[in-house]
Design a protein around this motif. Structure first.
Motif, PDB file in Angstrom:
ATOM      1  N   GLU A  77       0.795  -1.221   0.000  1.00 49.17           N
ATOM      2  CA  GLU A  77       0.000   0.000   0.000  1.00 49.17           C
ATOM      3  C   GLU A  77       0.833   1.279   0.000  1.00 49.17           C
ATOM      4  O   GLU A  77       0.301   2.344  -0.282  1.00 49.17           O
ATOM      5  CB  GLU A  77      -0.917   0.048   1.238  1.00 49.17           C
ATOM      6  N   SER A  78       2.103   1.214   0.318  1.00 45.64           N
ATOM      7  CA  SER A  78       2.891   2.426   0.524  1.00 45.64           C
ATOM      8  C   SER A  78       3.680   2.889  -0.686  1.00 45.64           C
ATOM      9  O   SER A  78       4.327   3.919  -0.648  1.00 45.64           O
ATOM     10  CB  SER A  78       3.843   2.222   1.707  1.00 45.64           C
ATOM     11  N   VAL A  79       3.645   2.115  -1.750  1.00 49.91           N
ATOM     12  CA  VAL A  79       4.300   2.490  -2.996  1.00 49.91           C
ATOM     13  C   VAL A  79       3.277   2.283  -4.112  1.00 49.91           C
ATOM     14  O   VAL A  79       2.617   1.250  -4.154  1.00 49.91           O
ATOM     15  CB  VAL A  79       5.556   1.630  -3.266  1.00 49.91           C
ATOM     16  N   ILE A  80       3.149   3.281  -4.977  1.00 46.76           N
ATOM     17  CA  ILE A  80       2.168   3.175  -6.057  1.00 46.76           C
ATOM     18  C   ILE A  80       2.820   3.410  -7.413  1.00 46.76           C
ATOM     19  O   ILE A  80       3.881   4.021  -7.519  1.00 46.76           O
ATOM     20  CB  ILE A  80       0.998   4.169  -5.876  1.00 46.76           C
ATOM     21  N   ARG A  81       2.147   2.904  -8.418  1.00 48.46           N
ATOM     22  CA  ARG A  81       2.525   3.177  -9.802  1.00 48.46           C
ATOM     23  C   ARG A  81       1.630   4.318 -10.255  1.00 48.46           C
ATOM     24  O   ARG A  81       0.406   4.191 -10.252  1.00 48.46           O
ATOM     25  CB  ARG A  81       2.307   1.927 -10.644  1.00 48.46           C
ATOM     26  N   THR A  82       2.228   5.440 -10.625  1.00 47.96           N
ATOM     27  CA  THR A  82       1.447   6.641 -10.932  1.00 47.96           C
ATOM     28  C   THR A  82       1.110   6.786 -12.404  1.00 47.96           C
ATOM     29  O   THR A  82       0.236   7.567 -12.759  1.00 47.96           O
ATOM     30  CB  THR A  82       2.219   7.903 -10.491  1.00 47.96           C
ATOM     31  N   VAL A  83       1.800   6.051 -13.250  1.00 43.23           N
ATOM     32  CA  VAL A  83       1.597   6.175 -14.690  1.00 43.23           C
ATOM     33  C   VAL A  83       1.201   4.816 -15.247  1.00 43.23           C
ATOM     34  O   VAL A  83       1.848   3.813 -14.967  1.00 43.23           O
ATOM     35  CB  VAL A  83       2.888   6.670 -15.388  1.00 43.23           C
ATOM     36  N   HIS A  84       0.121   4.800 -16.019  1.00 43.33           N
ATOM     37  CA  HIS A  84      -0.275   3.569 -16.686  1.00 43.33           C
ATOM     38  C   HIS A  84       0.495   3.483 -17.995  1.00 43.33           C
ATOM     39  O   HIS A  84       0.445   4.387 -18.820  1.00 43.33           O
ATOM     40  CB  HIS A  84      -1.782   3.563 -16.974  1.00 43.33           C
ATOM     41  N   SER A  85       1.225   2.417 -18.160  1.00 42.61           N
ATOM     42  CA  SER A  85       1.967   2.233 -19.402  1.00 42.61           C
ATOM     43  C   SER A  85       1.512   0.940 -20.050  1.00 42.61           C
ATOM     44  O   SER A  85       1.102   0.002 -19.375  1.00 42.61           O
ATOM     45  CB  SER A  85       3.474   2.217 -19.141  1.00 42.61           C
ATOM     46  N   ALA A  86       1.614   0.902 -21.333  1.00 44.48           N
ATOM     47  CA  ALA A  86       1.229  -0.300 -22.072  1.00 44.48           C
ATOM     48  C   ALA A  86       2.172  -1.441 -21.712  1.00 44.48           C
ATOM     49  O   ALA A  86       3.251  -1.225 -21.176  1.00 44.48           O
ATOM     50  CB  ALA A  86       1.283  -0.015 -23.566  1.00 44.48           C
ATOM     51  N   SER A  87       1.761  -2.633 -22.032  1.00 43.43           N
ATOM     52  CA  SER A  87       2.570  -3.805 -21.759  1.00 43.43           C
ATOM     53  C   SER A  87       3.962  -3.638 -22.350  1.00 43.43           C
ATOM     54  O   SER A  87       4.135  -3.119 -23.449  1.00 43.43           O
ATOM     55  CB  SER A  87       1.913  -5.052 -22.363  1.00 43.43           C
ATOM     56  N   GLN A  88       4.949  -4.100 -21.601  1.00 46.28           N
ATOM     57  CA  GLN A  88       6.337  -4.007 -22.048  1.00 46.28           C
ATOM     58  C   GLN A  88       6.739  -5.235 -22.859  1.00 46.28           C
ATOM     59  O   GLN A  88       7.843  -5.287 -23.381  1.00 46.28           O
ATOM     60  CB  GLN A  88       7.254  -3.909 -20.814  1.00 46.28           C
ATOM     61  N   THR A  89       5.858  -6.210 -22.946  1.00 49.09           N
ATOM     62  CA  THR A  89       6.205  -7.512 -23.500  1.00 49.09           C
ATOM     63  C   THR A  89       6.878  -7.419 -24.859  1.00 49.09           C
ATOM     64  O   THR A  89       7.839  -8.114 -25.136  1.00 49.09           O
ATOM     65  CB  THR A  89       4.936  -8.390 -23.609  1.00 49.09           C
ATOM     66  N   ARG A  90       6.402  -6.556 -25.733  1.00 48.17           N
ATOM     67  CA  ARG A  90       6.926  -6.496 -27.094  1.00 48.17           C
ATOM     68  C   ARG A  90       7.855  -5.301 -27.339  1.00 48.17           C
ATOM     69  O   ARG A  90       8.210  -5.013 -28.467  1.00 48.17           O
ATOM     70  CB  ARG A  90       5.760  -6.450 -28.086  1.00 48.17           C
ATOM     71  N   ARG A  91       8.229  -4.626 -26.287  1.00 48.32           N
ATOM     72  CA  ARG A  91       9.094  -3.448 -26.432  1.00 48.32           C
ATOM     73  C   ARG A  91      10.568  -3.843 -26.420  1.00 48.32           C
ATOM     74  O   ARG A  91      10.957  -4.791 -25.769  1.00 48.32           O
ATOM     75  CB  ARG A  91       8.846  -2.455 -25.302  1.00 48.32           C
ATOM     76  N   GLY A  92      11.352  -3.031 -27.098  1.00 49.64           N
ATOM     77  CA  GLY A  92      12.801  -3.222 -27.092  1.00 49.64           C
ATOM     78  C   GLY A  92      13.397  -2.692 -25.799  1.00 49.64           C
ATOM     79  O   GLY A  92      12.727  -2.029 -24.996  1.00 49.64           O
ATOM     80  N   ARG A  93      14.663  -2.966 -25.614  1.00 55.99           N
ATOM     81  CA  ARG A  93      15.364  -2.589 -24.383  1.00 55.99           C
ATOM     82  C   ARG A  93      15.271  -1.086 -24.111  1.00 55.99           C
ATOM     83  O   ARG A  93      14.904  -0.668 -23.028  1.00 55.99           O
ATOM     84  CB  ARG A  93      16.826  -3.036 -24.495  1.00 55.99           C
TER      85      ARG A  93
END
Length: 155
Positions: A77-93
């Motif tokens: 509960e004490s750390v959150i993800r503030t930005v929704h990003s698309a899946s990283q599965t198919r992204r390059g490094r």
């Protein structure tokens, strides 16, 4: 086999697979001197939108299994993800690194001051997500961080 179990957890909604992986990891962790130094486990947070879609955070489920075995508290509960990003599965490094910069926020830094935090991620590919989460802790006084992952993606 690990890839199949993680797939069951992430895409087939098999929470029992996550608890199972966590218990296995907890047993391994207890054999390490590091286990005695950990104050809490922080699973990598999902953005609320992604968590609603999936129904749960797979890293949180794994952390629950680890906590059952090691008796370390899980702080989700004490750390959150503030930005929704698309899946990283198919992204390059490089795209992965750009996609996660500044996406986490520590809501209650005082809870982590002078503590040893075990960050848990289900799978590490490039390390971009873990680095971004560690960066969010950079302003917490005296925090020490260790990282545990269940798998490493071949890349």
């Amino acid at each position: 086999m690990l890839q199949q179990i993680i797939h069951q957890l992430k895409y087939k909604r098999d929470k029992n697979a996550g608890v199972y992986l966590g218990r296995l990891a907890g047993r391994v962790l207890l054999k390490e001197a590091l286990a005695e130094k950990i104050d809490c486990i922080v699973p990598v947070p999902l953005h609320p939108k992604k968590q609603r879609i999936r129904g749960y955070n797979q890293s949180q489920i794994i952390a629950r299994g680890i906590g059952e075995i090691t008796k370390h508290p899980v702080n989700s509960e004490s750390v959150i993800r503030t930005v929704h990003s698309a899946s990283q599965t198919r992204r390059g490094r490089y795209e992965r690194w750009q996609n996660v910069e500044g996406i986490f926020k520590v809501l209650h830094p005082h809870l982590f001051q002078n503590k040893h935090v075990l960050i848990l991620d289900d799978v590490i590919t490039t390390g971009a997500t873990i680095e971004a989460l560690c960066a969010a802790f950079s302003h917490v006084s005296g925090v020490r961080i260790s990282v545990l992952t269940i798998g490493i993606a071949a890349g």
